[in-house]
Write an enzyme that holds these catalytic residues in place. Structure first.
Site, PDB file in Angstrom:
ATOM      1  N   ARG A   1       0.734  -1.261   0.141  1.00 34.60           N
ATOM      2  CA  ARG A   1       0.068   0.144   0.070  1.00 34.60           C
ATOM      3  C   ARG A   1       0.934   1.193  -0.111  1.00 34.60           C
ATOM      4  O   ARG A   1       1.979   0.896   0.151  1.00 34.60           O
ATOM      5  CB  ARG A   1      -0.816   0.083   1.099  1.00 34.60           C
ATOM      6  CG  ARG A   1      -0.119  -0.006   2.393  1.00 34.60           C
ATOM      7  CD  ARG A   1      -1.072   0.394   3.633  1.00 34.60           C
ATOM      8  NE  ARG A   1       0.002   0.356   4.745  1.00 34.60           N
ATOM      9  CZ  ARG A   1      -0.383   0.615   6.134  1.00 34.60           C
ATOM     10  NH1 ARG A   1      -1.524   0.839   6.405  1.00 34.60           N
ATOM     11  NH2 ARG A   1       0.290   0.613   7.119  1.00 34.60           N
TER      12      ARG A   1
ATOM     13  N   HIS B   1      -2.118  -6.784  14.991  1.00 34.07           N
ATOM     14  CA  HIS B   1      -2.069  -5.610  15.813  1.00 34.07           C
ATOM     15  C   HIS B   1      -3.139  -5.407  16.597  1.00 34.07           C
ATOM     16  O   HIS B   1      -4.044  -5.683  16.383  1.00 34.07           O
ATOM     17  CB  HIS B   1      -2.170  -4.537  14.505  1.00 34.07           C
ATOM     18  CG  HIS B   1      -1.668  -2.999  14.927  1.00 34.07           C
ATOM     19  ND1 HIS B   1      -2.509  -2.191  15.548  1.00 34.07           N
ATOM     20  CD2 HIS B   1      -0.680  -2.386  14.537  1.00 34.07           C
ATOM     21  CE1 HIS B   1      -1.940  -1.130  15.790  1.00 34.07           C
ATOM     22  NE2 HIS B   1      -0.776  -1.305  15.261  1.00 34.07           N
TER      23      HIS B   1
ATOM     24  N   GLU C   1      -1.778   8.166   5.701  1.00 32.08           N
ATOM     25  CA  GLU C   1      -0.328   8.438   5.848  1.00 32.08           C
ATOM     26  C   GLU C   1       0.288   8.644   4.683  1.00 32.08           C
ATOM     27  O   GLU C   1       1.090   7.819   4.233  1.00 32.08           O
ATOM     28  CB  GLU C   1       0.149   7.306   6.447  1.00 32.08           C
ATOM     29  CG  GLU C   1      -0.429   7.020   7.806  1.00 32.08           C
ATOM     30  CD  GLU C   1       0.146   6.471   8.812  1.00 32.08           C
ATOM     31  OE1 GLU C   1       1.016   5.280   8.382  1.00 32.08           O
ATOM     32  OE2 GLU C   1       0.109   6.455  10.200  1.00 32.08           O
TER      33      GLU C   1
ATOM     34  N   CYS D   1       1.809   6.452  -7.687  1.00 31.64           N
ATOM     35  CA  CYS D   1       2.484   7.559  -8.384  1.00 31.64           C
ATOM     36  C   CYS D   1       1.595   8.592  -8.116  1.00 31.64           C
ATOM     37  O   CYS D   1       0.432   8.710  -8.131  1.00 31.64           O
ATOM     38  CB  CYS D   1       2.641   7.303  -9.887  1.00 31.64           C
ATOM     39  SG  CYS D   1       3.438   8.876 -10.613  1.00 31.64           S
TER      40      CYS D   1
ATOM     41  N   GLU E   1      -5.271   8.092  15.084  1.00 32.08           N
ATOM     42  CA  GLU E   1      -5.047   6.448  15.296  1.00 32.08           C
ATOM     43  C   GLU E   1      -3.948   6.482  16.674  1.00 32.08           C
ATOM     44  O   GLU E   1      -2.995   7.296  16.792  1.00 32.08           O
ATOM     45  CB  GLU E   1      -4.120   6.009  14.297  1.00 32.08           C
ATOM     46  CG  GLU E   1      -4.742   5.716  12.958  1.00 32.08           C
ATOM     47  CD  GLU E   1      -4.055   4.919  11.923  1.00 32.08           C
ATOM     48  OE1 GLU E   1      -2.993   4.291  12.305  1.00 32.08           O
ATOM     49  OE2 GLU E   1      -4.210   5.258  10.687  1.00 32.08           O
TER      50      GLU E   1
END
Ligand code: GLA
Ligand code: ZN
Length: 691
Positions: A121, A369, A160, A125, A318
């Site tokens: 991920r 996670h 992000e 471009c 987050e």
């Protein structure tokens, strides 16, 4: 800020603390009973927001041009019916496989000029016209479908943003930007000092982005490439938000920043978002730092996020409810740390507490996670309980969102300077710029004195004290602004390795600190780097004006100074700099400039800032001796002050918060005398504004 009593809420629909998580129902569409259960658990966990769709492109557009937004509608509807609002993401963080197959140009080209394969991920471009068009189409679909949705409160654009692409289109855009900036090749060659090693460009097409097997020796090029990366990311973001702003002008937009991430100039990016949001993942309980140091470093980054938009509250978009799967040792938060770290963000200006992730997936890279709901899928774990309690506590603090933090002092942390420092291979490769800024910051954190963070382009008007560590690169206008700040009565603390290059990374034809030399009243004769195992000593001058008495250790960087108007407050007492000034002060207009010539141990910083803040009457939030490992922060709305007392140690700590009447918002009772904080304990106290 003086007149403003409260910032308006990010969304009028939910003018209270937001508490929630990244929610990926797209991974569970084949399990309706799980989706059903989610709502029940979210209510039990006291959540009122969820961030949906962050990586859902394949579920939203399973085949090119074939959109399926019904599942999302169903989810947003049932969340809303249950009192949970939606932060809706645009899905550009990861793309569907069909897209890479049909349009390979959307795939990023790495600096080694190799195009990546589909996978992972955050790797598209930023210039690709196809990718830009595809994302703009799906964003339009999302906005059209949900523009009237009563649950929609915020756009979470992409995820992000990071990295850069080196494809031919990106190269061309880079060159275009350079043409705009420099006008002519002659000017570019001069600014980049390309006569060096015959690197002179005679055709724009010869300019290439930095590459491991290509250009590495023109530092100005590398820094301009970083600037281009920020500009191109912002441009991509603008393309993403065009349909959102057109169709839902009243819904704010943000993207999740990564704290002090080195790859993007967030000072620049922040002005593009309606509210700053960031993802905070401190290494609690790690082996290389005590929790209280981790807490202080994290506080710095929270303060940076608040400062990016001049003090406006930010969103903790987050954080993990327990562990991060990507650390070498994936520790869970110990009991109590969850509420403590969540309220720490609030103390520094966050109006939300959100998590990655709501529910652990069964597969994929993030299945281990931390999450609010684990694989067992029920509410019977400590993590779940602590999340629920956090939501409960937040609901008792509902007068706090929109309140602000007041600081009389600021520390400079600047991305362009950081890029310059990274490229400078002298006097030692490791500069530790970020940690050095955090070390200066720590002395204020320990004593409960709030600080803002500023960049070179920030206004300095509201401060009385400005700390500027290692300002290697001094951009045009910065020196004048700083001098003006001092002349008007401000106090500046400047350190070693400052004032060396201009914004094009061209050395000033002067001794350091270049354009700040007169202001500091010193010049640097020589800079002396030290090996890890080497150190020098410095000793305070007798009867120095600051009142410091001890000797201190200097590591890494020492400078030999010439006094040119400044007074010496300390001298080196060892090494070949013995007797040379190590700390100086110079009067300028109504103010003063202190110059620290070496990287000194924490004890020095503690004593120096203790006396300096006393002298300047910059006082802590509470005028008490703060116990070791306890942090005290304050938010205010102009009428009431909210004091946060946070214990980042595992030991019990007791403190007396003063004579003023205080009300404990968490325990919902008056505070009578002393307060005991259990290990990792936290309290939020309300008092009438003022000391
Ligand atoms: C980042 C990402 C999330 C997730 C977390 C894991 O912050 O935005 O999607 O991968 O890291 O810590
Ligand atoms: Zn590209």
């Amino acid at each position: 800020m003086s007149d403003q009593k409260r910032y308006s809420p990010v969304s009028k629909k939910l003018p209270e603390f937001w508490h929630g998580a990244d929610y990926n129902p797209d991974q569970w569409l084949h399990r309706p009973e799980i989706l059903q259960k989610d709502i029940e658990l979210m209510k039990k966990a006291n959540c009122n927001v969820m961030a949906l769709g962050i990586f859902a492109w394949a579920a939203l557009e399973p085949r090119e041009g074939e959109y399926n937004l019904d599942w999302l509608q169903e989810r947003m509807d049932s969340l809303y019916k249950n009192g949970i609002y939606t932060i809706l993401a645009t899905p550009s963080g990861a793309r569907p496989a069909w897209m890479s197959q049909k349009y390979p140009e959307v795939l990023r080209v790495q600096s080694n000029r190799q195009r990546i394969l589909q996978g992972n991920r955050h790797n598209h471009c930023f210039s690709s016209p196809v990718y830009r068009e595809k994302i703009s189409q799906i964003n339009r679909k999302l906005a059209e479908r949900f523009k009237e949705h009563p649950g929609l409160i915020l756009w979470h654009v992409s995820n992000e943003y990071s990295g850069s692409c080196h494809c031919e289109i990106c190269q061309e855009q880079f060159r275009e930007g350079l043409k705009e900036k420099y006008g002519t090749l002659e000017e570019l060659n001069r600014s980049w000092w390309t006569a060096f090693w015959s690197h002179t460009y005679t055709d724009w097409k010869q300019i290439e982005s930095p590459a491991p097997h290509g250009e590495q020796s023109i530092q100005a090029l590398k820094i301009d490439w970083k600037r281009f990366t920020t500009d191109q990311t912002i441009d991509f973001f603008r393309n993403e938000i065009t349909p959102l702003k057109e169709l839902t002008p009243e819904v704010p937009v943000t993207t999740n920043f990564m704290g002090t991430f080195p790859g993007l100039d967030y000072w620049k990016f922040a002005s593009e978002v309606d509210v700053v949001a960031w993802d905070s993942y401190p290494a609690w309980h790690c082996s290389w730092k005590e929790d209280q140091e981790v807490a202080s470093d994290t506080a710095f980054t929270h303060d940076l996020q608040r400062s990016l938009k001049g003090g406006q509250p930010f969103l903790l978009m987050e954080s993990t409810p327990s562990r991060q799967n990507w650390r070498k040792v994936a520790k869970s938060k110990k009991p109590g740390m969850h509420l403590l770290s969540s309220l720490q963000a609030v103390a520094h200006g966050s109006d939300t507490v959100q998590y990655f992730q709501w529910r652990m997936g069964r597969g994929g890279a993030e299945k281990f996670h931390g999450a609010v709901v684990d694989h067992a899928g029920d509410e019977k774990r400590r993590v779940f309980r602590e999340v629920g309690e956090t939501g409960e506590v937040l609901s008792r603090l509902d007068s706090i969102p929109g309140s602000y933090v007041e600081s009389e002092a600021a520390i400079m942390f600047d991305w362009e300077n950081r890029w310059g420092l990274k490229e400078a291979h002298i006097p030692r490769k490791e500069k530790n710029y970020e940690q050095v800024c955090k070390n200066h910051y720590r002395q204020f954190w320990k004593r409960g004195i709030p600080l803002d963070i500023v960049g070179q382009d920030s206004s300095l008007e509201n401060y009385r004290l400005l700390i500027v560590p290692m300002l290697y690169m001094v951009k045009e206008g910065t020196a004048e602004k700083i001098k003006n700040f001092v002349e008007q009565g401000g106090t500046l603390v400047l350190t070693y390795f400052s004032g060396i290059v201009n914004e094009n990374d061209l050395c000033f034809q002067d001794k350091a600190p270049g354009p700040l030399k007169e202001a500091a009243g010193i010049s640097v004769e020589e800079i002396i780097p030290l090996y890890e195992e080497e150190n020098y000593q410095l000793k305070m001058e007798q009867n120095n004006k600051l009142g410091l008495k001890k000797s201190y250790r200097a590591d890494d960087f020492c400078e030999e100074l010439n006094l040119e108007g400044a007074q010496s407050l300390a001298r080196f007492s060892s090494g070949y700099l013995a007797e040379s000034p190590a700390l100086t002060v110079n009067n300028l207009g109504q103010g003063r400039v202190y110059y620290i010539a070496s990287r000194n141990e924490q004890d020095f910083l503690a004593d120096f800032y203790y006396y300096l803040t006393k002298k300047l009457s910059i006082s802590p939030v509470l005028d008490i001796e703060v116990p070791e490992g306890v942090s005290i922060q304050k938010r205010t709305d102009g009428t009431a002050d909210y004091l946060f007392l946070m214990n980042f140690t595992e030991q019990r700590r007791t403190l007396k918060p003063g004579k003023k009447e205080l009300y404990d918002l968490v325990e919902e009772k008056k505070v009578t005398d002393s307060i005991t904080l259990e290990g990792f304990g936290v309290r939020v106290l309300k008092r009438k504004r003022g000391k």
